[in-house]
Motif scaffolding. Structure first.
Motif, PDB file in Angstrom:
ATOM      1  N   PRO A   1      12.915  -8.199  -4.905  1.00 49.09           N
ATOM      2  CA  PRO A   1      11.714  -7.533  -5.240  1.00 49.09           C
ATOM      3  C   PRO A   1      11.944  -6.564  -6.325  1.00 49.09           C
ATOM      4  CG  PRO A   1      12.494  -6.880  -3.010  1.00 49.09           C
ATOM      5  CD  PRO A   1      13.396  -8.239  -3.550  1.00 49.09           C
ATOM      6  N   PHE A   2      10.969  -6.085  -6.965  1.00 48.74           N
ATOM      7  CA  PHE A   2      11.067  -5.074  -7.886  1.00 48.74           C
ATOM      8  C   PHE A   2      11.394  -3.913  -7.452  1.00 48.74           C
ATOM      9  CE2 PHE A   2       8.900  -1.449 -10.317  1.00 48.74           C
ATOM     10  CZ  PHE A   2       9.712  -1.522 -11.451  1.00 48.74           C
ATOM     11  N   VAL A   3      12.366  -3.119  -7.803  1.00 46.80           N
ATOM     12  CA  VAL A   3      12.631  -1.577  -7.493  1.00 46.80           C
ATOM     13  C   VAL A   3      12.778  -0.855  -8.814  1.00 46.80           C
ATOM     14  CG1 VAL A   3      14.573  -0.224  -6.301  1.00 46.80           C
ATOM     15  CG2 VAL A   3      13.874  -2.614  -5.558  1.00 46.80           C
ATOM     16  N   PRO A   4      12.197   0.466  -8.944  1.00 44.57           N
ATOM     17  CA  PRO A   4      11.922   1.293  -9.648  1.00 44.57           C
ATOM     18  C   PRO A   4      13.425   1.972 -10.058  1.00 44.57           C
ATOM     19  CG  PRO A   4       9.970   1.660  -8.766  1.00 44.57           C
ATOM     20  CD  PRO A   4      11.019   0.703  -7.937  1.00 44.57           C
ATOM     21  N   VAL A   5      14.298   2.043 -11.263  1.00 43.70           N
ATOM     22  CA  VAL A   5      15.563   2.463 -11.001  1.00 43.70           C
ATOM     23  C   VAL A   5      15.708   3.784 -11.654  1.00 43.70           C
ATOM     24  CG1 VAL A   5      16.487   0.079 -11.581  1.00 43.70           C
ATOM     25  CG2 VAL A   5      15.680   1.563 -13.388  1.00 43.70           C
ATOM     26  N   TRP A   6      14.668   4.279 -12.090  1.00 38.40           N
ATOM     27  CA  TRP A   6      14.523   5.752 -12.753  1.00 38.40           C
ATOM     28  C   TRP A   6      13.177   6.258 -12.612  1.00 38.40           C
ATOM     29  CZ3 TRP A   6      11.557   8.022 -16.840  1.00 38.40           C
ATOM     30  CH2 TRP A   6      12.391   9.201 -17.130  1.00 38.40           C
ATOM     31  N   ALA A   7      13.158   7.411 -12.524  1.00 33.03           N
ATOM     32  CA  ALA A   7      11.662   8.056 -12.435  1.00 33.03           C
ATOM     33  C   ALA A   7      11.674   9.418 -13.063  1.00 33.03           C
ATOM     34  CB  ALA A   7      11.265   8.466 -10.979  1.00 33.03           C
ATOM     35  N   PRO A   8      10.739   9.820 -13.739  1.00 30.10           N
ATOM     36  CA  PRO A   8      10.658  11.170 -14.504  1.00 30.10           C
ATOM     37  C   PRO A   8      10.864  12.208 -13.716  1.00 30.10           C
ATOM     38  CG  PRO A   8       8.630  10.220 -14.749  1.00 30.10           C
ATOM     39  CD  PRO A   8       9.493   9.124 -13.922  1.00 30.10           C
ATOM     40  N   ASP A   9      11.630  13.447 -14.080  1.00 29.45           N
ATOM     41  CA  ASP A   9      11.706  14.443 -13.252  1.00 29.45           C
ATOM     42  C   ASP A   9      11.602  15.759 -14.108  1.00 29.45           C
ATOM     43  OD1 ASP A   9      12.409  16.106 -11.253  1.00 29.45           O
ATOM     44  OD2 ASP A   9      14.530  15.882 -11.398  1.00 29.45           O
ATOM     45  N   GLY A  10      10.119  16.339 -14.128  1.00 32.91           N
ATOM     46  CA  GLY A  10      10.069  17.440 -14.971  1.00 32.91           C
ATOM     47  C   GLY A  10      10.632  17.134 -16.333  1.00 32.91           C
ATOM     48  N   THR A  11       9.796  16.258 -17.116  1.00 34.67           N
ATOM     49  CA  THR A  11       9.924  15.923 -18.468  1.00 34.67           C
ATOM     50  C   THR A  11       9.338  17.251 -19.205  1.00 34.67           C
ATOM     51  OG1 THR A  11       8.108  14.588 -18.492  1.00 34.67           O
ATOM     52  CG2 THR A  11      10.463  13.574 -18.751  1.00 34.67           C
ATOM     53  N   PRO A  12       9.853  17.950 -20.274  1.00 32.64           N
ATOM     54  CA  PRO A  12       8.978  18.726 -21.163  1.00 32.64           C
ATOM     55  C   PRO A  12       7.657  18.333 -21.541  1.00 32.64           C
ATOM     56  CG  PRO A  12      10.885  18.187 -22.367  1.00 32.64           C
ATOM     57  CD  PRO A  12      10.872  17.132 -21.049  1.00 32.64           C
ATOM     58  N   ASP A  13       6.657  19.258 -21.643  1.00 36.57           N
ATOM     59  CA  ASP A  13       5.363  18.943 -22.179  1.00 36.57           C
ATOM     60  C   ASP A  13       5.309  19.148 -23.777  1.00 36.57           C
ATOM     61  OD1 ASP A  13       5.245  21.464 -22.250  1.00 36.57           O
ATOM     62  OD2 ASP A  13       3.485  21.997 -21.222  1.00 36.57           O
ATOM     63  N   ALA A  14       6.514  19.791 -24.354  1.00 34.67           N
ATOM     64  CA  ALA A  14       6.720  19.731 -25.775  1.00 34.67           C
ATOM     65  C   ALA A  14       8.087  19.768 -26.056  1.00 34.67           C
ATOM     66  CB  ALA A  14       6.015  21.073 -26.115  1.00 34.67           C
TER      67      ALA A  14
END
Ligand SMILES: Cc1cc2nc3c(=O)[nH]c(=O)nc-3n(C[C@H](O)[C@H](O)[C@H](O)COP(=O)(O)OP(=O)(O)OC[C@H]3O[C@@H](n4cnc5c(N)ncnc54)[C@H](O)[C@@H]3O)c2cc1C
Length: 418
Positions: free
Chosen positions: A316-329
């Motif tokens: 099954p598909f498993v996400p290997v990464w997720a964004p964590d507080g990426t800057p808005d600029a």
């Protein structure tokens, strides 16, 4: 006074769509002329980057009476091979074509047909086919002018290879097919890449022993016509799924690229001086793309189960990464970004057509390419009839249909023998 040359049919555009119509008109015995403002194969030769290769497998290259016959039907042709394929088709068709002739105006003629202004003088025609493609005008937002001139900006149509860009990091804007492939091209060359991830969906490449497109073909997906599509006409606005045909083909999971150092951001929201701003939609865009990816796998699973096919299982598909507080600029200078590649698409140019064949948003109106203006046709556009209509896959069927319609119109107007 010199007389204006007249043709029963004029085809505007000598790409794969225009040449396919020419081939089918020849089969129908209909006299015609193709006008091409550049030369045959122009868009594949001139508007794609050096490492470009098809996303669709070679077996889907089905120009009329000229299917792909090379040794790698499940591979993905590179740019030069695509140009040769098209040139080979043109050699077979031997179209009555004038290259280097642009049509600059199309309007209703006094004789009930059409008047054309071209770079080679005026012409008239009883019927006209618009085969100018859907990728005329590169889209760049107006706020791009507000970015510091120290940063090079170009559209994907002008991107050729990483060496063309100044040293430093590169921001690619857009995660459709072009954006992700250019991102990968730069990443392989060792560049630090930033990617603005938009709402494009993604597709598995190989799944349960076959290219996903082979399963979808078997499942009848490519036979679905736009009038039966659950989205109706809105299907035409759908962005293509991203995956790659590079080096034998593979799927593209942006989360994996993030793990390998590509910096992912949300959609581009604006720019000023050295600062670029992003929408807060990265997590959603990644999740949405994965949802489509998983749903395609689910559909294939259901088909395999129902048909009782013996196909290898996949984890099954498993996400290997997720964004964590990426800057808005970000500040481009601080990030070392020396160039921006816009890969947010194109729009067609119909400014030269002075006929009531468009909706309020400037999109051509048609049913299977037949417009509401008697004698005017469109071809080569996504979902003209099926998913394959804007591609190598569906243009044979669409062009055969239009040639029949044009032949029938001519026959209906013949004087009846006494
Ligand atoms: C980045 C990208 C990737 C793609 N990948 C795939 C893929 O993997 N598989 C696939 O099947 N398809 C793919 N396509 C889609 C499609 O196959 C191509 O866009 C294809 O070139 C469409 O053929 P066409 O003949 O409709 O248009 P074009 O190839 O664009 O030809 C139109 C022709 O009309 C001429 N023209 C335009 N205006 C005028 C005028 N006013 N007067 C005279 N001549 C004019 C142009 O010079 C051009 O030669 C891709 C498209 C893009 C942009």
């Amino acid at each position: 006074m010199t007389s204006v040359p007249h043709f029963p049919v004029i085809i505007v555009g000598g790409g794969q769509a225009g040449l396919s119509v020419s081939h089918n008109l020849k089969k129908q015995g209909v006299e015609h002329l193709v006008l091409e403002k550049n030369r045959i194969g122009h868009s594949w030769r001139n508007d794609r980057w050096d490492s470009f290769c098809l996303v669709t497998p070679n077996w889907q290259c089905r120009l009329p009476d000229y299917p792909y016959q090379g040794s790698d039907p499940t591979g993905y042709m590179v740019k030069d091979e695509i140009v040769s394929y098209l040139e080979g088709f043109a050699e077979m068709v031997k179209p009555p074509i004038r290259e280097g002739v642009a049509v600059t105006r199309l309007s209703r003629g006094a004789h009930g047909g059409f008047d054309l202004e071209t770079s080679d003088g005026p012409m008239t025609a009883d019927q006209v086919v618009v085969a100018t493609g859907g990728y005329d005008i590169p889209i760049v937002p107006p706020y791009a002018h507000a970015l510091s001139r120290d940063i090079v900006q170009m559209h994907s149509v002008d991107y050729r290879n990483p060496d063309q860009l100044p040293p430093g990091a590169v921001l690619v804007v857009g995660s459709g097919q072009s954006g992700v492939q250019i991102m990968e091209d730069l990443y392989i060359a060792g560049r630090q890449v930033h990617l603005c991830v938009g709402p494009a969906p993604r597709s598995p490449r190989r799944y349960r022993g076959k290219d996903a497109t082979e399963w979808l073909m078997e499942m009848g997906y490519y036979k679905l016509t736009v009038d039966k599509h659950p989205l109706g006409d809105r299907a035409k606005e759908k962005t293509n799924h991203y995956m790659s045909g590079r080096a034998g083909g593979h799927e593209i999971d942006l989360r994996r690229f993030a793990l390998q150092g590509v910096k992912l951001h949300g959609s581009m929201a604006g720019m000023d001086g050295s600062t670029v701003r992003f929408a807060d939609d990265l997590a959603k865009n990644l999740d949405d793309a994965d949802e489509v990816y998983v749903s395609i796998r689910r559909d294939i699973d259901a088909y395999i189960a129902k048909a009782g096919i013996d196909a290898p299982e996949e984890p099954p598909f498993v996400p290997v990464w997720a964004p964590d507080g990426t800057p808005d600029a970000i500040d481009c200078a601080a990030e070392g970004i020396s160039a921006i590649v816009w890969a947010i698409g194109f729009r067609p140019n119909y400014g030269w057509i002075e006929l009531p064949a468009f909706d309020g948003r400037g999109n051509p109106k048609f049913r299977r390419g037949v417009s509401p203006v008697d004698g005017l046709y469109f071809i080569g556009l996504p979902w003209l009839n099926t998913w394959g209509s804007g591609r190598f896959l569906g243009v044979a069927e669409d062009s055969a249909y239009l040639a029949e319609v044009m032949r029938a119109r001519i026959d209906a107007r013949q004087p009846v023998a006494a």
